[in-house]
Motif scaffolding. Structure first.
Motif, mmCIF file in Angstrom:
data_model
loop_
_atom_site.group_PDB
_atom_site.id
_atom_site.type_symbol
_atom_site.label_atom_id
_atom_site.label_comp_id
_atom_site.label_asym_id
_atom_site.label_seq_id
_atom_site.Cartn_x
_atom_site.Cartn_y
_atom_site.Cartn_z
ATOM 1 N N ALA A 149 0.824 -1.207 0.000
ATOM 2 C CA ALA A 149 0.000 0.000 0.000
ATOM 3 C C ALA A 149 0.856 1.254 0.000
ATOM 4 O O ALA A 149 0.528 2.253 -0.648
ATOM 5 C CB ALA A 149 -0.930 -0.012 1.212
ATOM 6 N N THR A 158 -1.594 3.864 -1.861
ATOM 7 C CA THR A 158 -3.011 3.691 -1.517
ATOM 8 C C THR A 158 -3.245 3.682 -0.014
ATOM 9 O O THR A 158 -4.333 3.335 0.440
ATOM 10 C CB THR A 158 -3.543 2.378 -2.110
ATOM 11 N N THR A 159 -2.233 4.053 0.750
ATOM 12 C CA THR A 159 -2.389 4.067 2.204
ATOM 13 C C THR A 159 -3.287 5.225 2.620
ATOM 14 O O THR A 159 -3.107 6.362 2.161
ATOM 15 C CB THR A 159 -1.024 4.207 2.892
#
Length: 253
Positions: free
Chosen positions: A74, A79-80
């Motif tokens: 991530a 996409t964290t």
């Protein structure tokens, strides 16, 4: 520890009653692979360094934690999502919200406090005292007329079924008959020209709620008696009920 029984007896931990820890040279191979992986060394490099046939064998040795692996992916993919919990609000801030937002149903305004819980009437709005209607609301009047006509058709079909000997329909008609009368009375009010448009219409219903059930059970357990509003009205009149409502008001808390 590596060695014979004599070597085990010489072990400090064994002599003092602790469990013997055995370590094989191959364990260092596992350790170095996992340390390299934790430091960011790729699986391909670890495979070549360990002289393995394929990366599949290396992945078996690594025993990666799936949660940690997903977190690293991530971060790489961007996409964290950072979660920042909001601080708790104060009692003064809760007063700014009042009773919370009202929502419109098909028939009018529902005054149910959704902070207290979901709807206890299962959308049976026309039998709920928390419904507030408005005289002149053409949408609500049309919907109520449609509901009434559909109920009359179903009621007539049930009556025919009863006449033909189907006893199961009789229980439903005991509830449907009074409901049709209630809708007829409501339509008369909504189309009464003597009532000015914009006048609020409050429904009177036998409201069931889980909160009332809990209060009743606790009152019964403690030996307390809950007074019925209708009995109070008959005995003491509306003035007492108005006084009680005034005392319940948040402004007097």
């Amino acid at each position: 520890m590596i060695g014979s029984k004599q070597a085990e007896n010489m072990n400090f931990f064994a002599r003092n009653g602790y469990q013997i820890a055995k370590l094989k040279s191959h364990s260092f191979r596992h350790l170095l692979n996992r340390l390299g992986r934790a430091s960011g060394v790729s699986v391909e490099v670890l495979t070549e360094w360990s002289s393995r046939a394929s990366t599949v064998q290396t992945r078996t040795y690594l025993n990666d934690d799936p949660i940690i692996a997903a977190s690293k992916c991530a971060v790489v993919l961007g996409t964290t999502q950072e979660q920042e919990p909001l601080p708790p609000i104060t009692n003064e801030e809760t007063l700014l919200y009042g009773d919370g937002p009202f929502h419109r149903s098909r028939y009018g305004i529902c005054r149910r406090s959704w902070r207290a819980g979901p709807c206890n009437k299962f959308a049976d709005c026309l039998n709920c005292s928390e419904l507030l209607m408005c005289k002149g609301d053409k949408i609500a009047a049309e919907i109520i007329k449609i509901d009434r006509d559909n109920l009359v058709r179903t009621y007539s079909a049930a009556q025919r079924a009863i006449a033909e000997g189907e006893r199961a329909a009789s229980r439903w008609t005991e509830k449907a008959g009074p409901q049709i009368e209630r809708l007829d009375q409501l339509l008369v009010i909504l189309h009464n020209p003597e009532i000015p448009d914009g006048s609020p219409i409050e429904m009177v219903g036998e409201d069931f709620s889980h909160e009332k059930v809990i209060v009743s059970e606790k009152a019964k357990a403690t030996g307390a008696k809950l007074l019925d509003r209708n009995e109070l009205r008959i005995t003491y009149g509306d003035d007492l009920l108005a006084c009680l409502e005034l005392l319940r008001s948040p402004d007097n808390a």
